[in-house]
Design an enzyme around this catalytic site. Sequence first.
Site, PDB file in Angstrom:
ATOM      1  N   ASP B 402      -3.905   8.509 -33.495  1.00 41.08           N
ATOM      2  CA  ASP B 402      -3.469   7.395 -32.938  1.00 41.08           C
ATOM      3  C   ASP B 402      -1.271   7.401 -33.736  1.00 41.08           C
ATOM      4  O   ASP B 402      -1.249   6.825 -35.045  1.00 41.08           O
ATOM      5  CB  ASP B 402      -3.299   6.035 -32.560  1.00 41.08           C
ATOM      6  CG  ASP B 402      -2.752   5.334 -32.230  1.00 41.08           C
ATOM      7  OD1 ASP B 402      -1.385   5.384 -32.181  1.00 41.08           O
ATOM      8  OD2 ASP B 402      -3.698   4.502 -31.554  1.00 41.08           O
ATOM      9  N   HIS B 403      -0.246   7.765 -33.591  1.00 41.94           N
ATOM     10  CA  HIS B 403       0.546   8.001 -34.672  1.00 41.94           C
ATOM     11  C   HIS B 403       1.193   6.749 -34.369  1.00 41.94           C
ATOM     12  O   HIS B 403       2.297   6.565 -35.214  1.00 41.94           O
ATOM     13  CB  HIS B 403       1.660   8.966 -33.154  1.00 41.94           C
ATOM     14  CG  HIS B 403       2.639   9.859 -34.612  1.00 41.94           C
ATOM     15  ND1 HIS B 403       3.190   9.649 -35.287  1.00 41.94           N
ATOM     16  CD2 HIS B 403       3.904  10.508 -33.783  1.00 41.94           C
ATOM     17  CE1 HIS B 403       3.556  10.666 -36.457  1.00 41.94           C
ATOM     18  NE2 HIS B 403       3.877  10.838 -35.323  1.00 41.94           N
ATOM     19  N   ARG B 404       0.533   5.547 -33.698  1.00 46.01           N
ATOM     20  CA  ARG B 404       1.641   4.491 -33.909  1.00 46.01           C
ATOM     21  C   ARG B 404       1.078   3.504 -35.799  1.00 46.01           C
ATOM     22  O   ARG B 404       1.700   3.613 -36.617  1.00 46.01           O
ATOM     23  CB  ARG B 404       0.718   2.995 -33.166  1.00 46.01           C
ATOM     24  CG  ARG B 404       1.372   3.877 -31.883  1.00 46.01           C
ATOM     25  CD  ARG B 404       0.461   2.086 -30.627  1.00 46.01           C
ATOM     26  NE  ARG B 404      -0.906   3.056 -30.916  1.00 46.01           N
ATOM     27  CZ  ARG B 404      -1.535   2.268 -29.628  1.00 46.01           C
ATOM     28  NH1 ARG B 404      -1.080   1.179 -28.986  1.00 46.01           N
ATOM     29  NH2 ARG B 404      -2.753   2.062 -29.980  1.00 46.01           N
TER      30      ARG B 404
END
Lengths: 491, 432
Positions: B402-404
């Site tokens: 999850d690049h967040r």
Amino acid sequence: MREARSWILDTRCLILKGMMNSTNRSTHVVVIGAGPGGYPAAFHAADLGLNVMLIDEEVHPGGVCLYRGCIPSKALLHVARVMNDNDEAEQMGVTFAKPKVDIDKMRSWKNSVIQRMTQGLGQLSKIRNVQSIQGRARFADAHHLIVDQGGKEEKISFEYAIIATGSHPTQIPNLPYDSGLILDSASALEIETIPEKLLVIGGGYIGLELGSVYAALGSNVSVVEMLPRLLPGADKDLVTILAKRLKNKFEQIMLETRVAEIKKEKGQLNVKFEGKNGAESEITFDKVLVSVGRKPNAEKLGLENTNIKTDSKGFIPVDLQRRTHEPHIFAIGDVAGEPMLAHKATHEGIVAAEAISGEKTVFEPQAIPAVVFTDPEIAWVGITEAEAKEQELDVKIAKFPWAASGRATTLERNDGLTKLIVDRKTERILGVAITGVSAGDMIAEGALAIEMGANVTDLKLTIHPHPTLSETIMETAEVFFGSSPHFYQKK
Amino acid sequence: MKDNSIEFKIPELGENITEGDVVKVLVSVGEPIHVDQALLELETGKAAVEIPSEINGTIKEVLIKDGDKVKVGQIVIKLETHQKEEPAVPPTDTQEKDSPPKNRTSDTPKIKEALPTPPSPNPSATDTTSRSHVPVRAAPSVRKFAREIGVNISEVTSSDGRITVNNVKAYAKQRLTQEPLASTNTGIPSPSIPDFSKWGKVGKESISTIRKITARHMAMCWSTIPHVTQHDKADITDLEKIRKHFKQKAEDAGGKLTPTAILTKIVAAALKAFPTFNASIDVQKNEVIYKKYCHIGVAVDIPKGLLVPVIRDVDKKNIIELSVELSRLAEETRKNTISPDKLQGGCFTISNIGGIGGTHFTPIVNFPEVAILGVGQATHEPVYIDGNFEPRLIMPLSLSYDHRLIDGANGARFLRWIVKAINEPLLLALEG
């Protein structure tokens, strides 16, 4: 919009070409059957901008309802009503001469009613650019129909189809149909002759309506019914009032009796009856009308070439949007299940057309009114008292006899009853039932009350015009609370 | 007279499961039922279970309908027993206590088998004039409005019982603010599909409940999580030697020493070294939740779909123990005997498709987790070592995250750490 129009023009060109080369036509929506389900479906689909084809055996839309059902029977029942009113005017001080019946003139008047209405529908169809085909359709597969137009067959391809083929009168096996003396609802409406003695088999609404017509025209009408009462779907207290009047109009009403045999003898029909305890009797009639129900027209439609299968009663199963097992083929009206009523078919037709155009729509009425157009009429909507009892619902019943209605007294028609079936806890109106003249027109208020979720107080506090029969609905609501001005209840 | 009616409550479904959604009520009033007959189908988290009857009897009253939310212990069905004197649930007297405890799996609900159902829709010719209950108190126009905006009118309430357009709007608003993430509605309507039968023969089958849940979950994960997938390769030549060497030991213990079993241990160690990979994002509260426990899910392929049983406390178990537990969980999953709580609570998922073949792929992060490791098939590749090409056994690895929460550099570091732990199995003992 402009694009859509030019597309329609293109299609028309194709149609013209199709006619010349006798190649096949294609359509977005095809409606099979132009009765009170089919033609509103086709018209609404056209109004929604769809390309529509309407197939029927008759030249104009109308179906059984207009050609051989609701409309001609109501025209003839109106004749009966006029004759009865004339009879009853005597006690009001007006005496008419004994009516003279010109049966041919009456028939052509009735036919003119049919013609005016069906021609009007034909025009309404034309101005909507609905392509009409006169013929009989059957499915070749799930996307093609073969339409038999009097021997000439044409293949039609479609994206969506609506089956609205209606129903036909149920026949009793082994009757001497070739005698020409056995009528069904369609042939009875042709009033070829007025038989001196007529037997009506079946005490349902069709039998009682047509029996009333023939009785008014001078026939001695007998009714035979297998069940212990007339109109088994309606509450008993409603039917009792009608039965009392019919007893005077009809020769006899035989309940819990079945027809064992009918034989043609000397141009008449000899009917053997079998009564409750096996008691047998024999009576001779000039004609016999068979009105023992209707069956869906799902046969000979080529459904075997699709995934559609009928249920045990012959109906085509449908979902809430009236889609069949083939999601792009819809079925509406009598062919899609009970109740077999024109107004139910119309509503379903609108739903199907909307579903095809992509609207989020379902057929979900809270109530469908039913009307028996006898004299007096019987009408009910929502749950019946008998159904409430059977389902063990906690209901309170309120009744207002028309003896207490001023308007009914001025009409000299106090033979009526208005009844409310109310949920005791919420006081919601669950059912409304009326016997009396114009009950069929009045029941619409009950349908609206149920659909809107009205409670008894809503009906009580709605001012009804005086002096009308509609006041009986308001007064029944007052009876519910124990205080109606014209109907005193002991506390 | 003795009242022999029994109230049927939603039974304990497993740890931490307090409620579920009724997918389908499988019985109707008046229907005779027997012990173990499924009464209703319930959806909890990712699993659909059938709740069986404990008695023989007749359905007296059904208090729930499809789509209802029910809580554990809630009375949902009233039944009438056939045997008048015999109570439905055996009393827990002293005798009962002496008997061995019942095998838990026998009364926990079974994972529902996906049965092929006839093609949709589900039409039936019904008489709509009479209704067995007091209908919804809403005008036709209000019912139409609710239908068009996708609200089930029977769920809407109002102070006086009469439902208005405003009540429907308020209900819809409340629903929208309540579950922003759970909704899979991306705002893009699913386009309608063409009628394929125009071009050739087609077959149809209703989507099974498991598949429906999977579809909803995957669409939500894919559309709400910004994914990055990092690819790498691990040299498992030495690890494979060790695996073969200790294989028998695991088998003696009742397990199977698979590469996946070893990987769970390696991943657990990596999660300890990289806490952001053992976390979840709470968007509503603007918080990152770090988990101080280490439960790892392993995707198991079964005919009706994909399920992810979870091994608890991987960091506290040795590889032999893990191989035994993984073998048992996979077996329970395939046999449909796994209880729903064993499908929940994972921190990280491993999906190994190596048994089937293929190299790198892009696995979808299993929300509310933040990363997933995809494992491809190991093959022999020439590797340039000290001036020579040597045949080495190479395993392709794909890490989606999850690049967040996880930056690219961290993603690469995490996967590198795993690769190194595989290349040099001792690292595990030193740092893990």
